[in-house]
Design a protein around this motif. Structure first.
Motif, PDB file in Angstrom:
ATOM      1  N   UNK A 178     -13.188   3.740   0.177  1.00 33.63           N
ATOM      2  CA  UNK A 178     -13.850   4.743   0.412  1.00 33.63           C
ATOM      3  C   UNK A 178     -14.963   6.419   1.201  1.00 33.63           C
ATOM      4  N   UNK A 179     -14.696   4.431   2.241  1.00 33.39           N
ATOM      5  CA  UNK A 179     -15.321   5.567   3.202  1.00 33.39           C
ATOM      6  C   UNK A 179     -14.314   6.738   4.286  1.00 33.39           C
ATOM      7  N   UNK A 180     -13.307   6.936   3.443  1.00 31.07           N
ATOM      8  CA  UNK A 180     -12.145   8.677   3.862  1.00 31.07           C
ATOM      9  C   UNK A 180     -12.817   8.548   3.016  1.00 31.07           C
ATOM     10  N   UNK A 181     -12.847   8.656   1.667  1.00 34.10           N
ATOM     11  CA  UNK A 181     -13.029   9.962   0.599  1.00 34.10           C
ATOM     12  C   UNK A 181     -13.616   9.678  -0.701  1.00 34.10           C
ATOM     13  N   UNK A 182     -14.328   9.398  -0.013  1.00 32.75           N
ATOM     14  CA  UNK A 182     -16.304   8.888  -1.059  1.00 32.75           C
ATOM     15  C   UNK A 182     -16.380  10.026  -2.519  1.00 32.75           C
TER      16      UNK A 182
ATOM     17  N   UNK B 288      -2.295  16.062  -7.015  1.00 34.92           N
ATOM     18  CA  UNK B 288      -1.644  14.554  -6.852  1.00 34.92           C
ATOM     19  C   UNK B 288      -2.618  13.701  -5.840  1.00 34.92           C
ATOM     20  N   UNK B 289      -2.394  12.361  -6.478  1.00 33.09           N
ATOM     21  CA  UNK B 289      -3.821  11.696  -4.868  1.00 33.09           C
ATOM     22  C   UNK B 289      -3.386  11.844  -3.803  1.00 33.09           C
ATOM     23  N   UNK B 290      -2.098  12.465  -3.603  1.00 26.96           N
ATOM     24  CA  UNK B 290      -1.322  12.580  -2.296  1.00 26.96           C
ATOM     25  C   UNK B 290      -1.819  14.102  -1.824  1.00 26.96           C
ATOM     26  N   UNK B 291      -2.028  15.257  -2.262  1.00 32.16           N
ATOM     27  CA  UNK B 291      -2.241  15.936  -1.535  1.00 32.16           C
ATOM     28  C   UNK B 291      -4.150  16.308  -1.927  1.00 32.16           C
ATOM     29  N   UNK B 292      -4.354  15.883  -3.037  1.00 31.98           N
ATOM     30  CA  UNK B 292      -6.121  15.700  -2.153  1.00 31.98           C
ATOM     31  C   UNK B 292      -6.499  14.664  -1.345  1.00 31.98           C
ATOM     32  N   UNK B 293      -5.918  13.333  -0.590  1.00 28.61           N
ATOM     33  CA  UNK B 293      -6.205  12.734   0.429  1.00 28.61           C
ATOM     34  C   UNK B 293      -5.981  13.210   1.266  1.00 28.61           C
ATOM     35  N   UNK B 294      -4.341  13.777   1.479  1.00 25.41           N
ATOM     36  CA  UNK B 294      -3.906  14.868   3.516  1.00 25.41           C
ATOM     37  C   UNK B 294      -5.006  15.732   3.483  1.00 25.41           C
ATOM     38  N   UNK B 295      -5.806  16.261   2.142  1.00 26.08           N
ATOM     39  CA  UNK B 295      -6.553  17.016   2.795  1.00 26.08           C
ATOM     40  C   UNK B 295      -8.191  16.630   2.343  1.00 26.08           C
TER      41      UNK B 295
ATOM     42  N   UNK C 175      -7.370   2.137   7.843  1.00 30.07           N
ATOM     43  CA  UNK C 175      -6.844   1.966   6.826  1.00 30.07           C
ATOM     44  C   UNK C 175      -7.480   3.451   5.944  1.00 30.07           C
ATOM     45  N   UNK C 176      -6.651   4.169   4.826  1.00 29.49           N
ATOM     46  CA  UNK C 176      -7.379   5.284   3.822  1.00 29.49           C
ATOM     47  C   UNK C 176      -6.697   5.123   3.146  1.00 29.49           C
ATOM     48  N   UNK C 177      -5.774   4.423   2.424  1.00 27.24           N
ATOM     49  CA  UNK C 177      -5.207   4.013   1.282  1.00 27.24           C
ATOM     50  C   UNK C 177      -4.097   3.343   1.616  1.00 27.24           C
ATOM     51  N   UNK C 178      -3.317   2.457  -0.193  1.00 25.93           N
ATOM     52  CA  UNK C 178      -2.549   1.062   0.767  1.00 25.93           C
ATOM     53  C   UNK C 178      -1.907   1.579  -0.684  1.00 25.93           C
ATOM     54  N   UNK C 179      -0.700   1.835  -1.312  1.00 26.30           N
ATOM     55  CA  UNK C 179       0.084   2.019  -2.550  1.00 26.30           C
ATOM     56  C   UNK C 179       1.539   1.648  -3.057  1.00 26.30           C
ATOM     57  N   UNK C 180       1.685   1.377  -4.532  1.00 26.59           N
ATOM     58  CA  UNK C 180       3.366   0.900  -4.301  1.00 26.59           C
ATOM     59  C   UNK C 180       3.666   1.711  -5.671  1.00 26.59           C
ATOM     60  N   UNK C 181       4.813   2.266  -4.920  1.00 27.26           N
ATOM     61  CA  UNK C 181       5.172   3.136  -6.004  1.00 27.26           C
ATOM     62  C   UNK C 181       6.358   2.628  -6.197  1.00 27.26           C
ATOM     63  N   UNK C 182       6.231   2.935  -7.543  1.00 23.07           N
ATOM     64  CA  UNK C 182       7.861   2.621  -8.388  1.00 23.07           C
ATOM     65  C   UNK C 182       8.577   3.396  -9.071  1.00 23.07           C
ATOM     66  N   UNK C 183      10.094   2.982  -9.130  1.00 18.37           N
ATOM     67  CA  UNK C 183      10.635   3.805  -9.021  1.00 18.37           C
ATOM     68  C   UNK C 183      12.047   3.333  -9.899  1.00 18.37           C
ATOM     69  N   UNK C 184      12.283   3.769 -10.977  1.00 17.20           N
ATOM     70  CA  UNK C 184      13.995   3.167 -12.258  1.00 17.20           C
ATOM     71  C   UNK C 184      14.866   3.373 -11.169  1.00 17.20           C
TER      72      UNK C 184
END
Length: 238
Positions: A152-156, A167-174, A219-228
């Motif tokens: 929350x400190x970097x994206x309140x 996407x969350x990625x697009x928002x966070x990069x901005x 650290x801004x985000x931690x993600x797990x991206x699951x793909x078939x």
């Protein structure tokens, strides 16, 4: 013409741009780092506020800086490519293939922090983190479950975003310009929830990209991206 005359002939806004570029190229200012405020640059160069504003606006238009309202001006993220994967917005990847992207938000919440998350975010203590789960579709076929925790400190304002339209990625990069990233790729069996969201059997393996990004010195985000595994592959060149 003397050096003094030459300097005087360079417009003030260009001198400011040159100074900013020199600080970045020399490594004094790093990607994701905040640069001095407009007021500080006005004082340093003894110019009008509009002159500084023009210099920073042009550098922002040139993708050298990122200006975040209410937060300041940061050295922009340069195009980031790792050995195996390029850090890209999945919506852009899908569009580049000429296909249609759709994001379906499953979860957007404030969550408690356990010991494992504290360790991943390099925190001693934290009242909460933000958590989102989004399924990404390519031409209505689910190809990724994005399970992301955000500092929350970097994206309140993370919880107030519409992740059906971005996407969350697009928002966070901005709002939190990228300063660094660590990632790993592994084969893993999906949980029942992930398998259901990806419309696959629990007996089918997934390719999982685990990624941790940094911004503003933390650290801004931690993600797990699951793909078939049967419908997705990672590719790249070096």
């Amino acid at each position: 013409m003397s050096r003094t005359d030459t300097t005087a002939a360079v417009p003030a806004f260009q001198r400011i741009k040159d100074h900013v570029l020199q600080q970045i190229h020399s490594g004094v200012w790093q990607e994701g780092q905040a640069i001095p405020s407009e007021a500080a640059l006005v004082k340093q160069f003894n110019v009008a506020r509009m002159t500084v504003n023009r210099a920073l606006r042009e550098l922002s238009d040139e993708k050298t800086l990122t200006r975040v309202q209410g937060s300041g001006t940061f050295v922009a993220q340069q195009k980031y490519q790792a050995t195996l994967v390029e850090l890209r917005n999945i919506a852009d990847e899908i569009a580049a293939r000429g296909h249609r992207h759709r994001g379906e938000l499953q979860r957007l919440e404030r969550c408690k922090v356990d010991t494992a998350l504290l360790r991943q975010f390099e925190l001693n203590a934290a009242p909460h983190l933000f958590h989102s789960v989004v399924v990404h579709f390519e031409n209505d076929v689910p190809i990724q479950v994005e399970d992301r925790y955000v500092n929350p400190a970097v994206a309140p304002d993370y919880l107030s975003q519409d992740f059906a339209s971005q996407t969350p990625n697009a928002y966070l990069v901005r709002v939190a310009p990228l300063q660094g990233v660590n990632f790993s790729i592994e084969a893993s069996m999906p949980t029942a929830e992930v398998a259901d969201l990806l419309r696959m059997e629990t007996s089918e393996p997934c390719l999982v990209l685990r990624r941790r990004t940094r911004s503003q010195g933390q650290v801004a985000s931690v993600s797990a991206l699951w793909h078939p595994a049967s419908r997705y592959q990672f590719a790249g060149s070096f």
